[in-house]
Design a protein around this motif. Structure first.
Motif, PDB file in Angstrom:
ATOM      1  N   GLY A 145      -4.511   4.971  -3.463  1.00  8.32           N
ATOM      2  CA  GLY A 145      -5.618   5.907  -3.512  1.00  8.32           C
ATOM      3  C   GLY A 145      -5.811   6.423  -4.919  1.00  8.32           C
ATOM      4  O   GLY A 145      -4.864   6.517  -5.708  1.00  8.32           O
ATOM      5  N   VAL A 163       0.848  -1.181   0.000  1.00  6.54           N
ATOM      6  CA  VAL A 163       0.000   0.000   0.000  1.00  6.54           C
ATOM      7  C   VAL A 163       0.889   1.238   0.000  1.00  6.54           C
ATOM      8  O   VAL A 163       1.871   1.316   0.733  1.00  6.54           O
ATOM      9  N   VAL A 218      -2.126  -1.515  -3.540  1.00  3.27           N
ATOM     10  CA  VAL A 218      -3.330  -0.768  -3.205  1.00  3.27           C
ATOM     11  C   VAL A 218      -2.959   0.713  -3.122  1.00  3.27           C
ATOM     12  O   VAL A 218      -2.076   1.089  -2.354  1.00  3.27           O
ATOM     13  N   ALA A 237      -7.277   3.750   1.000  1.00  4.67           N
ATOM     14  CA  ALA A 237      -6.525   2.617   0.457  1.00  4.67           C
ATOM     15  C   ALA A 237      -5.928   1.778   1.589  1.00  4.67           C
ATOM     16  O   ALA A 237      -5.924   0.544   1.513  1.00  4.67           O
ATOM     17  N   THR A 287      -0.784   7.280  -9.357  1.00  5.88           N
ATOM     18  CA  THR A 287      -1.590   6.061  -9.510  1.00  5.88           C
ATOM     19  C   THR A 287      -1.684   5.669 -10.974  1.00  5.88           C
ATOM     20  O   THR A 287      -1.519   4.493 -11.322  1.00  5.88           O
ATOM     21  N   VAL A 293      -8.391   2.712  -4.953  1.00  5.57           N
ATOM     22  CA  VAL A 293      -9.482   3.010  -4.005  1.00  5.57           C
ATOM     23  C   VAL A 293      -9.806   4.493  -4.083  1.00  5.57           C
ATOM     24  O   VAL A 293      -8.956   5.328  -3.977  1.00  5.57           O
TER      25      VAL A 293
END
Length: 139
Positions: free
Chosen positions: A109, A7, A107, A18, A125, A139
């Motif tokens: 955001g 993460v 994972v 996230a 991302t 997420v």
């Protein structure tokens, strides 16, 4: 299904969401959770110039605090946690670390701290999704 989950965090609200998802998956699958914070050297002055070193240290301290918070939450749930704070370009460092640990999933955001548009995916991302050869949960 997952043994190793990575993460990414930058302290943003989306990163925190996230983290919640990553913790839930790690708990469900008995996975080790890895957290990464990258001091974005492309946004800071050259550390050798004095004030850049102060800014870099401040950002690194914040990153260590974010990772410490994740570690505490993981520990409270009995989840093994490994934190990594490093310097570089965030998308490149996230991909590199995911490869190093052979993460089953990353994972992230949807958007981070520096993102200003509300309806588009954040650049870090987006770059990770486009360049990594493994699943990414956004997420």
């Amino acid at each position: 299904m997952y043994d190793t989950i990575l993460v990414g965090t930058d302290g943003s609200a989306n990163a925190n969401r996230a983290i919640v998802h990553a913790l839930e998956h790690a708990e469900q699958y008995g996975a080790t959770l890895h957290g990464i914070f990258v001091v974005d050297t492309s946004r800071l002055d050259d550390p050798a110039l004095g004030s850049g070193a102060i800014a870099t240290n401040d950002v690194e301290d914040m990153g260590q605090q974010y990772l410490g918070d994740i570690e505490q939450r993981a520990t409270d749930l009995g989840i093994p946690f490994v934190g990594r704070c490093c310097h570089g370009r965030p998308s490149e460092e996230i991909v590199r670390y995911a490869d190093d640990i052979d993460a089953d999933v990353i994972v992230l955001g949807y958007q981070g701290q520096s993102h200003t548009e509300t309806n588009t995916i954040g650049s870090v991302t987006d770059r990770v999704v486009q360049s990594v050869g493994r699943p990414v949960l956004v997420v």
